[in-house]
Design a protein around this motif. Sequence first.
Motif, PDB file in Angstrom:
ATOM      1  N   TYR A  25       0.813  -1.229   0.000  1.00  0.00           N
ATOM      2  CA  TYR A  25       0.000   0.000   0.000  1.00  0.00           C
ATOM      3  C   TYR A  25       0.844   1.276   0.000  1.00  0.00           C
ATOM      4  O   TYR A  25       0.289   2.372  -0.084  1.00  0.00           O
ATOM      5  N   VAL A  60       2.622  -0.556   8.764  1.00  0.00           N
ATOM      6  CA  VAL A  60       2.035  -0.248  10.075  1.00  0.00           C
ATOM      7  C   VAL A  60       2.739  -1.047  11.185  1.00  0.00           C
ATOM      8  O   VAL A  60       3.508  -1.974  10.909  1.00  0.00           O
ATOM      9  N   CYS A  85      -2.452  -0.196  13.012  1.00  0.00           N
ATOM     10  CA  CYS A  85      -3.615  -0.786  12.339  1.00  0.00           C
ATOM     11  C   CYS A  85      -4.697  -0.947  13.407  1.00  0.00           C
ATOM     12  O   CYS A  85      -4.494  -1.682  14.374  1.00  0.00           O
ATOM     13  N   PRO A  86      -5.847  -0.258  13.268  1.00  0.00           N
ATOM     14  CA  PRO A  86      -6.868  -0.344  14.318  1.00  0.00           C
ATOM     15  C   PRO A  86      -7.337  -1.767  14.599  1.00  0.00           C
ATOM     16  O   PRO A  86      -7.650  -2.106  15.734  1.00  0.00           O
ATOM     17  N   MET A  87      -7.336  -2.632  13.565  1.00  0.00           N
ATOM     18  CA  MET A  87      -7.772  -4.012  13.798  1.00  0.00           C
ATOM     19  C   MET A  87      -6.843  -4.715  14.801  1.00  0.00           C
ATOM     20  O   MET A  87      -7.289  -5.518  15.618  1.00  0.00           O
ATOM     21  N   ASN A 113      -2.566  -9.307  11.665  1.00  0.00           N
ATOM     22  CA  ASN A 113      -2.898  -7.938  12.096  1.00  0.00           C
ATOM     23  C   ASN A 113      -3.335  -7.953  13.559  1.00  0.00           C
ATOM     24  O   ASN A 113      -4.496  -7.718  13.893  1.00  0.00           O
ATOM     25  N   CYS A 171     -11.327  -5.103   9.747  1.00  0.00           N
ATOM     26  CA  CYS A 171     -10.753  -3.852   9.233  1.00  0.00           C
ATOM     27  C   CYS A 171     -11.890  -2.863   8.972  1.00  0.00           C
ATOM     28  O   CYS A 171     -12.728  -3.102   8.094  1.00  0.00           O
ATOM     29  N   ILE A 173     -11.875  -0.206   7.411  1.00  0.00           N
ATOM     30  CA  ILE A 173     -11.784   0.416   6.082  1.00  0.00           C
ATOM     31  C   ILE A 173     -12.409  -0.510   5.026  1.00  0.00           C
ATOM     32  O   ILE A 173     -13.279  -0.107   4.260  1.00  0.00           O
ATOM     33  N   HIS A 174     -11.944  -1.765   4.998  1.00  0.00           N
ATOM     34  CA  HIS A 174     -12.492  -2.708   4.014  1.00  0.00           C
ATOM     35  C   HIS A 174     -13.958  -3.054   4.321  1.00  0.00           C
ATOM     36  O   HIS A 174     -14.766  -3.235   3.406  1.00  0.00           O
ATOM     37  N   GLU A 199     -10.702  -9.028   3.519  1.00  0.00           N
ATOM     38  CA  GLU A 199     -11.165  -8.224   4.659  1.00  0.00           C
ATOM     39  C   GLU A 199     -12.510  -7.554   4.346  1.00  0.00           C
ATOM     40  O   GLU A 199     -13.134  -6.956   5.223  1.00  0.00           O
ATOM     41  N   CYS A 259      -6.830   3.858   3.672  1.00  0.00           N
ATOM     42  CA  CYS A 259      -6.329   3.553   5.016  1.00  0.00           C
ATOM     43  C   CYS A 259      -5.467   4.721   5.487  1.00  0.00           C
ATOM     44  O   CYS A 259      -4.346   4.901   4.996  1.00  0.00           O
ATOM     45  N   MET A 262      -1.885   3.676   6.648  1.00  0.00           N
ATOM     46  CA  MET A 262      -0.931   3.315   5.596  1.00  0.00           C
ATOM     47  C   MET A 262      -0.484   4.544   4.814  1.00  0.00           C
ATOM     48  O   MET A 262       0.583   4.564   4.228  1.00  0.00           O
TER      49      MET A 262
HETATM   50 FE1  SF4 Z   1      -5.329  -2.269   9.119  1.00  0.00          FE
HETATM   51 FE2  SF4 Z   1      -7.350  -2.111   7.394  1.00  0.00          FE
HETATM   52 FE3  SF4 Z   1      -5.360  -0.336   7.246  1.00  0.00          FE
HETATM   53 FE4  SF4 Z   1      -4.972  -2.880   6.526  1.00  0.00          FE
HETATM   54  S1  SF4 Z   1      -6.331  -1.386   5.549  1.00  0.00           S
HETATM   55  S2  SF4 Z   1      -3.629  -1.643   7.816  1.00  0.00           S
HETATM   56  S3  SF4 Z   1      -6.271  -3.963   8.011  1.00  0.00           S
HETATM   57  S4  SF4 Z   1      -6.810  -0.601   8.948  1.00  0.00           S
END
Ligand code: SF4
Length: 307
Positions: A25, A60, A85-87, A113, A171, A173-174, A199, A259, A262
């Motif tokens: 990414y 991340v 990464c929030p996850m 993650n 995640c 975002i996904h 995800e 993200c 990222m």
């Molecule tokens: Fe985490 Fe989602 Fe970002 Fe990947 S895209 S780093 S899983 S928040």
Amino acid sequence: MISKVQSDILKLKKENDVAILAHSYQAKEIAEIADVVGDSFQLSLMAQKAKQKNILLCGVHFMAETAKMLSPDKRVFLANQLAGCPMAEQMEPELIEQVKKMEPERTVVAYINTTAKLKAVCDVCVTSSTAVKIVNRIENDKLLFIPDCNLGDYVQKQVPNKDIKILQGGCPIHAAVTLKDLDDAKAMHPNALVLVHPECIPAVVEKADYVGSTSGIVEYAKKSNHKEFIIGTEISIAETLQYECMDKEFYILSKKIVCPNMKLTTLVDVYKSVKGVNDGSAFEIVMTDEEIAKSRKCIDEMIRLGS
Ligand code: SF4
Ligand code: 13P
């Protein structure tokens, strides 16, 4: 042509003996000066193999932490210390311990993650590119899968003979991409193949032509004879592919898949980090031997079963 900052980074990384590992990414200008660009599994393998005494991770936090576990004798740095990464932060070890007490017969499978302290209470890690292969290879048929329920659902469908208990995380975002987003994108680009990351929610994944990791999506699109693709992962992947395959068309599945973590790392962060490995200004991942020993077992299992 490379920029002045890029050529300074290339010089400094040689002088300071730094390997740069960049997640798929990351921005094009970072990918151009990296030793390797890849998905979470490829970065883990490379962290083990790197000859340099320092590793700089552009991605991340959990990725840098994993690199440190796999290369404890090296110094590992994260290019932007705010990139998390929030996850990875969604579940606490105590929750997993409680579930394990209730169902001790289950092997605990953790998506990579996750934090090191969560990995310490799990049995085996998986990444998006290795999850199905590893779950198939685990001898036990009763599993607990954390923290991404969408990846867990995808794995369960690919490996229906196993009994997989899935906890609810994922995640943000996904998971925000809806079936309507997919239908709208397909209506706009009816000839495009849909390539998505696992995800995404099951309803989206089920309608995709290909489901895979970030690198898997890139490889699939490059090799395909098809000319148009809707890309269902962070929008940077569509941009990367468009640069690399000018004869094809890449569309984003939704403009929501950005993200922010990222996106934090800049080329200047990379420059400052490569410059700062010896003067204490770069952000170093510090873990005790005990922390590494506890958390790396499930990463070693991932490499053993996933390679
Ligand atoms: Fe985490 Fe989602 Fe970002 Fe990947 S895209 S780093 S899983 S928040
Ligand atoms: P990959 O292992 O597919 O690169 O996934 C990492 C990630 O964070 C995707 O959002």
